[in-house]
Design an enzyme around this catalytic site. Structure first.
Site, PDB file in Angstrom:
ATOM      1  N   GLY A  55     -45.373 -24.616  44.858  1.00 51.40           N
ATOM      2  CA  GLY A  55     -45.413 -24.197  43.455  1.00 51.40           C
ATOM      3  C   GLY A  55     -44.053 -24.343  42.806  1.00 51.40           C
ATOM      4  N   GLY A  57     -41.857 -23.081  39.219  1.00 54.12           N
ATOM      5  CA  GLY A  57     -41.759 -22.325  37.981  1.00 54.12           C
ATOM      6  C   GLY A  57     -40.542 -22.752  37.192  1.00 54.12           C
ATOM      7  N   SER A  58     -40.347 -22.096  36.056  1.00 51.89           N
ATOM      8  CA  SER A  58     -39.211 -22.443  35.204  1.00 51.89           C
ATOM      9  C   SER A  58     -37.885 -22.126  35.889  1.00 51.89           C
ATOM     10  CB  SER A  58     -39.302 -21.680  33.881  1.00 51.89           C
ATOM     11  OG  SER A  58     -40.492 -21.994  33.194  1.00 51.89           O
ATOM     12  N   PHE A  59     -37.850 -21.040  36.666  1.00 46.35           N
ATOM     13  CA  PHE A  59     -36.599 -20.610  37.280  1.00 46.35           C
ATOM     14  C   PHE A  59     -36.699 -20.469  38.789  1.00 46.35           C
ATOM     15  CE2 PHE A  59     -36.990 -18.687  33.037  1.00 46.35           C
ATOM     16  CZ  PHE A  59     -35.915 -19.311  32.406  1.00 46.35           C
ATOM     17  N   VAL A  62     -41.632 -22.129  44.769  1.00 51.00           N
ATOM     18  CA  VAL A  62     -42.327 -21.410  45.831  1.00 51.00           C
ATOM     19  C   VAL A  62     -42.549 -22.369  46.993  1.00 51.00           C
ATOM     20  CG1 VAL A  62     -44.352 -20.066  46.484  1.00 51.00           C
ATOM     21  CG2 VAL A  62     -43.470 -19.934  44.141  1.00 51.00           C
ATOM     22  N   LYS A  77     -40.572 -17.246  47.283  1.00 52.81           N
ATOM     23  CA  LYS A  77     -40.136 -17.586  45.934  1.00 52.81           C
ATOM     24  C   LYS A  77     -38.620 -17.718  45.959  1.00 52.81           C
ATOM     25  CE  LYS A  77     -40.769 -16.091  41.126  1.00 52.81           C
ATOM     26  NZ  LYS A  77     -41.417 -15.064  40.257  1.00 52.81           N
ATOM     27  N   ASP A 173     -49.100 -11.315  32.405  1.00 53.08           N
ATOM     28  CA  ASP A 173     -49.221 -12.767  32.587  1.00 53.08           C
ATOM     29  C   ASP A 173     -50.435 -13.088  33.447  1.00 53.08           C
ATOM     30  OD1 ASP A 173     -48.542 -15.408  32.153  1.00 53.08           O
ATOM     31  OD2 ASP A 173     -47.019 -15.485  33.732  1.00 53.08           O
TER      32      ASP A 173
END
Length: 405
Positions: A55, A57-59, A62, A77, A173
């Site tokens: 995975g 994400g923006s920051f 994973v 993460k 979210d």
């Protein structure tokens, strides 16, 4: 979606996390004498051997990893320490997520293991759910699932959210991508749900629950967030559950940018809760967002907030009817045709027939009414998580789950 409020306000709210969250586990950060900083190596994080990315994400990223002490597969993460230290807001988000995960325990919420630090990285170690995201389930397996299968999945999502709300925690979210699945033996279309990604979650005060930070994912955002109003995070979570349930039942999201639709019209569609089920004719009003705000905000103080939310996922081009990152788009059966009904001087309305996804069975009247109850434009008219958990349709799904175990 980007955070719009000051980091100072979030920092103040964050101090309440450890005290207000469930008390079964001490959620405070370790003291300097307890912290262990591992060397920053390419293929390992402390006692964990990194395998591959699962995975992005923006920051953060994973990664799947193996605990060399036990042989267990875990999800890690991974975040840059330098990036966290350079942003107060990101640091607050990371601390809030780890503190909350330490303190909550529910069979339908992803399990927290530990926080591991290296000289270059901050890592949150979680249980690994091998069934992937609910988004993938909808895209790849929905046509094979019955409504009873959907009931089982949704009941577990509701149970997780009800648990959070009972402890005054709002997720903020909720979306298909943040529901992970663990395969269940003998029931391939009824996996166990694992709610994840608590980076935007927070503890609220029961007597003063209103929030102002506009965050989450635009496709799942409630009208009050789209319009920049103070909102009750619990009511906003319930709206997001309505979007999730619609996608589970139908195979695509209820609110998406159809061919030729600009972003303001898309947000107007959400603000007015303009959606329908396959085969139904739906009218879409094209009012400006400014006009929507003027009609919906009753006081000068709330009307002064004019910023809109920003999507945390790329929005597919308006003239494409394809699956894009983070959203599901149906193939539109026919172009929208002009319709002069429902129009005013500052509105233009069109109508369209909601298409049907190939292979997906028709939706029952009971489930349609449940979705419409969740997707109310006024948050106070939506059910609470407890009321939703007691709805007969949800109870039936919970009972079917119990029968499988």
């Amino acid at each position: 979606m980007g955070e719009q409020d000051s980091s100072t306000a979030d920092a103040t709210d964050d101090t309440a996390v450890a005290a207000a969250a469930p008390s079964s586990v001490n959620s405070g950060p370790p003291s300097s004498s307890q912290r262990k900083i591992y060397p920053g190596l390419k293929n390992t994080v402390g006692p964990y051997k990194l395998l591959h990315s699962i995975g992005q994400g923006s920051f953060s990223e994973v990664k799947m990893a193996v605990d060399t002490r036990t042989g267990d597969h875990v999800a890690i993460k991974v975040m840059s320490r330098a990036m966290i230290q350079s942003s107060d807001r990101l640091g607050i988000s990371v601390r809030r997520e780890s503190d909350l995960l330490k303190s909550i325990h529910h069979p339908n919420i992803i399990g927290f293991r530990e926080v591991v630090e290296t000289s270059t990285q901050m890592c949150i170690v979680l249980d690994y759910a091998s069934g992937g995201e609910l988004f993938e389930f909808v895209a790849e397996k929905r046509s094979k699932a019955s409504e009873q299968d959907i009931q089982c999945i949704f009941a577990e999502i509701v149970d997780a959210v009800n648990y959070l709300h009972q402890h005054n925690i709002v997720h903020r979210d909720l979306k298909l991508e943040n529901v992970l699945l663990q395969p269940r033996n003998g029931a391939p279309l009824r996996p166990t749900v694992k709610l994840t990604d608590f980076g935007l979650a927070k503890v609220i005060e029961e007597d003063s629950p209103l929030l102002t930070t506009r965050c989450g994912s635009e496709d799942y955002a409630a009208p009050e967030i789209i319009l920049g109003q103070p909102y009750d995070g619990r009511e906003a979570d319930i709206w997001s559950l309505g979007v999730v349930l619609y996608a589970l039942l139908v195979g695509f999201l209820p609110f998406n940018r159809r061919p030729g639709m600009d972003r303001k019209s898309f947000l107007s569609m959400i603000a007015n809760a303009e959606f329908g089920f396959p085969g139904e004719k739906v009218s879409f009003k094209r009012a400006s967002l400014l006009d929507l705000r003027q009609r919906s905000l009753s006081t000068a103080s709330t009307a002064s907030s004019t910023s809109t939310v920003t999507s945390s996922v790329p929005v597919a081009a308006a003239d494409q009817a394809t699956t894009g990152t983070g959203m599901l788009l149906p193939v539109v059966a026919a172009a929208a045709v002009p319709d002069t009904s429902f129009t005013t001087a500052d509105e233009v309305a069109t109508t369209a027939i909601v298409p049907k996804m190939r292979g997906v069975n028709s939706v029952s009247d009971e489930s349609k009414e449940l979705v419409r109850w969740l997707l109310q434009t006024q948050g106070a008219k939506r059910p609470t998580a407890r009321q939703l958990s007691e709805h007969p349709w949800v109870v039936a799904g919970r009972m079917q789950n119990a029968a499988v175990l």
